[in-house]
Design a protein around this motif. Structure first.
Motif, PDB file in Angstrom:
ATOM      1  N   ALA A  19      -3.681  -3.694  -0.366  1.00  0.00           N
ATOM      2  CA  ALA A  19      -3.930  -2.891   0.833  1.00  0.00           C
ATOM      3  C   ALA A  19      -3.669  -3.694   2.100  1.00  0.00           C
ATOM      4  CB  ALA A  19      -5.367  -2.369   0.817  1.00  0.00           C
ATOM      5  N   THR A  20      -4.079  -4.953   2.108  1.00  0.00           N
ATOM      6  CA  THR A  20      -3.870  -5.792   3.292  1.00  0.00           C
ATOM      7  C   THR A  20      -2.393  -6.008   3.550  1.00  0.00           C
ATOM      8  OG1 THR A  20      -5.968  -6.919   2.861  1.00  0.00           O
ATOM      9  CG2 THR A  20      -4.442  -7.997   4.366  1.00  0.00           C
ATOM     10  N   ALA A  21      -1.629  -6.276   2.494  1.00  0.00           N
ATOM     11  CA  ALA A  21      -0.178  -6.463   2.654  1.00  0.00           C
ATOM     12  C   ALA A  21       0.461  -5.198   3.214  1.00  0.00           C
ATOM     13  CB  ALA A  21       0.452  -6.834   1.315  1.00  0.00           C
ATOM     14  N   ALA A  22       0.038  -4.036   2.711  1.00  0.00           N
ATOM     15  CA  ALA A  22       0.600  -2.771   3.193  1.00  0.00           C
ATOM     16  C   ALA A  22       0.266  -2.545   4.663  1.00  0.00           C
ATOM     17  CB  ALA A  22       0.068  -1.612   2.347  1.00  0.00           C
ATOM     18  N   ALA A  23      -0.984  -2.827   5.045  1.00  0.00           N
ATOM     19  CA  ALA A  23      -1.386  -2.624   6.442  1.00  0.00           C
ATOM     20  C   ALA A  23      -0.595  -3.532   7.378  1.00  0.00           C
ATOM     21  CB  ALA A  23      -2.888  -2.863   6.590  1.00  0.00           C
ATOM     22  N   MET A  24      -0.399  -4.787   6.990  1.00  0.00           N
ATOM     23  CA  MET A  24       0.320  -5.726   7.850  1.00  0.00           C
ATOM     24  C   MET A  24       1.788  -5.332   7.967  1.00  0.00           C
ATOM     25  SD  MET A  24      -1.597  -9.228   6.594  1.00  0.00           S
ATOM     26  CE  MET A  24      -1.252 -10.259   8.008  1.00  0.00           C
ATOM     27  N   TRP A  25       2.375  -4.903   6.834  1.00  0.00           N
ATOM     28  CA  TRP A  25       3.750  -4.405   6.896  1.00  0.00           C
ATOM     29  C   TRP A  25       3.822  -3.177   7.795  1.00  0.00           C
ATOM     30  CZ3 TRP A  25       5.247   0.501   5.224  1.00  0.00           C
ATOM     31  CH2 TRP A  25       6.618   0.746   5.198  1.00  0.00           C
TER      32      TRP A  25
END
Length: 515
Positions: free
Chosen positions: A477-483
């Motif tokens: 989820a964190t990777a998706a939000a940052m992307w």
């Protein structure tokens, strides 16, 4: 008195002893590359032409017939001569192509660059394509052409590439290729529409090559004839383990075995001196360690019983990287994005937020708890009210898909991520951490995920976080939000100032955001 005719000179076998070549419909790309090489004065042996034609073959859709191409041949046979022709064809015939050529040793990478530069300079018309002069030094070794094509030469590290994507990967010395290097390099392919990876190496020696599991794995797939793989191997027929030492020595001295493993044997190849006498003298020099000579000259691997396990788990980011990645203080965010993900067993659900903090993208986990729709929805609505996100992201193929309809019924649009975007988010995470543009709010749940997270390779290129490696939905989820910050709130020309009233604090478990 009769006379005997002299024994004809021994020539290396041009066909691979072991091969797995996928079906193809066109060999035009390889033929065009060979034509270019001929213009540059390069003549390839028949076995090298076979490597070029089969590796560059395409399917009905115009894409490469093989996503991965493996070439195993004994040292000093000129296997890099094939990849130089392939790289020449890519760069000239595919304007704008981006290539990364890696090696385990820097001198090997540098030698490959110099040989390709020499090939490009062999013809005035091709040399005129240079723009600007090839770059050497400071780890920026590269050749760029006027048509926009570029090839970079690097040694393999855990951190991989910085700030660029590629269409092709070349893994030289592939019998030494660690899982950490793969994790760092593979994401560079995520944006390519027609990716391909070439592996070049000799027989693996698990006693010497610490990270040989990938090479063993590629060969195993070739023998099982599975996957989008083209494999071409020149090696001697395997000896019988029950042979006596005399029988084994007779097998070593069999000239036909030399020819099977050394396709350039007996041919006049610039820069190579591979003759029967050389191999005989070499075998004598290895008299005290003939097993190593069998690896180097006959292509007989040394595999330990647990060779497949030699590539031990290595974290995505080393401790020193995490030390500068984590920020222990609350950070003011602007242009916030929310993302949700859930574990495959539906036991856990995470909500992550990310936003701009000056010139960085900063991410945090704001909720990590049981996948109860009502409680997760309440946390999402609270975060929306406090942060006013520019986008809300969910991968519809994850169990978090359960939250999409409830969120939209509450009046908020959800962006359904595609598989290509999921892979891009993973690549962006690895690159962003590497170049210092990403930072994370430290929390126990993120450290937990980073302690078990691994990557899974996709046959069409790129990698994604492997959800089956453990509870990592908080990291996904964190990777998706940052992307999503870069995707839905691209960096404006003027520097971003953190929003005065939006400050995010990470949590441990079962709590909502604190904005």
């Amino acid at each position: 008195m009769g006379t005997s005719s002299p024994r004809p000179a021994l020539r290396g076998r041009q066909e691979p002893r072991v091969s797995y070549i996928p079906a193809a419909t066109s060999w035009a790309a390889g033929e065009a590359a060979l034509d270019l090489a001929a213009v540059a004065g390069r003549t390839s042996l028949a076995w090298q032409e076979s490597v070029i034609l089969n590796g560059m073959a395409t399917a009905d859709d115009g894409k490469w017939a093989a996503f991965e191409v493996g070439v195993e041949v004994a040292r000093q046979n000129g296997k890099n001569g094939s990849i130089e022709v392939v790289e020449l064809g890519w760069m000239i015939n595919e304007p704008g192509v981006s290539i990364l050529h890696t090696a385990h040793d820097f001198n090997t990478a540098l030698e490959s660059m110099q040989r390709l530069e020499d090939l490009l300079r062999s013809n005035a018309a091709i040399e005129s394509e240079f723009k600007p002069k090839p770059r050497y030094g400071n780890g920026r070794e590269s050749i760029r052409l006027a048509n926009g094509s570029i090839i970079r030469f690097k040694t393999r590290t855990k951190s991989g590439g910085r700030g660029f994507s590629v269409d092709r990967l070349v893994i030289d010395e592939a019998m030494i290729y660690s899982s950490a290097s793969r994790a760092a390099i593979m994401p560079l392919l995520t944006a390519s529409e027609n990716p391909q990876i070439w592996y070049l190496g000799s027989a693996p020696d698990a006693e010497t090559h610490e990270h040989s599991a990938k090479w063993f794995g590629l060969r195993a797939r070739a023998l099982e004839r599975r996957g989008s793989l083209c494999w071409m191997e020149w090696s001697a027929p395997e000896p019988d383990p029950e042979w006596s030492e005399d029988e084994r020595q007779a097998w070593r001295e069999d000239r036909e075995n030399w020819a099977c493993a050394n396709p350039s044997l007996g041919f006049r190849v610039p820069g190579l001196v591979l003759t029967e006498k050389y191999i005989a003298d070499e075998m004598d020099a290895f008299a005290d360690d003939l097993a190593k000579w069998e690896v180097e000259r006959l292509g007989i691997p040394i595999a330990l019983p647990d060779a497949a396990e030699l590539d031990e788990f290595q974290p995505l980011f080393p401790d020193e990287t995490l030390g500068r990645l984590f920020s222990g203080e609350s950070v003011g965010l602007s242009h916030t994005v929310l993302a949700l993900d859930a574990s495959p067993d539906r036991a856990w659900c995470s909500i992550a937020a990310a936003g701009r903090a000056g010139d960085r993208v900063h991410g945090l986990v704001g909720y990590h708890g049981a996948l109860h729709v009502d409680s997760v929805l309440a946390a999402v609505l609270e975060a929306i009210a406090d942060a006013d996100p520019v986008a809300i992201l969910v991968d519809p193929k994850s169990p978090a898909e359960l939250l999409i309809d409830p969120i939209e019924r509450a009046g908020f649009e959800v962006h359904r991520m595609t598989w290509a975007e999921v892979k891009s988010a993973t690549g962006a995470l690895l690159a962003g951490v590497d170049d210092g543009r990403y930072s994370l709010a430290e929390s126990p749940v993120l450290r937990e995920a980073l302690g078990v997270a691994t990557l899974r390779e996709d046959r069409d290129g790129g990698v994604a976080l492997a959800r089956q490696s453990g509870t990592i939905c908080q990291l996904v989820a964190t990777a998706a939000a940052m992307w999503g910050v870069d995707r839905f709130a691209p960096l404006p020309k003027e520097p971003v100032r953190p929003a005065a009233g939006v400050r995010a604090v990470p949590v441990s478990r079962d709590r909502g955001f604190a904005f």
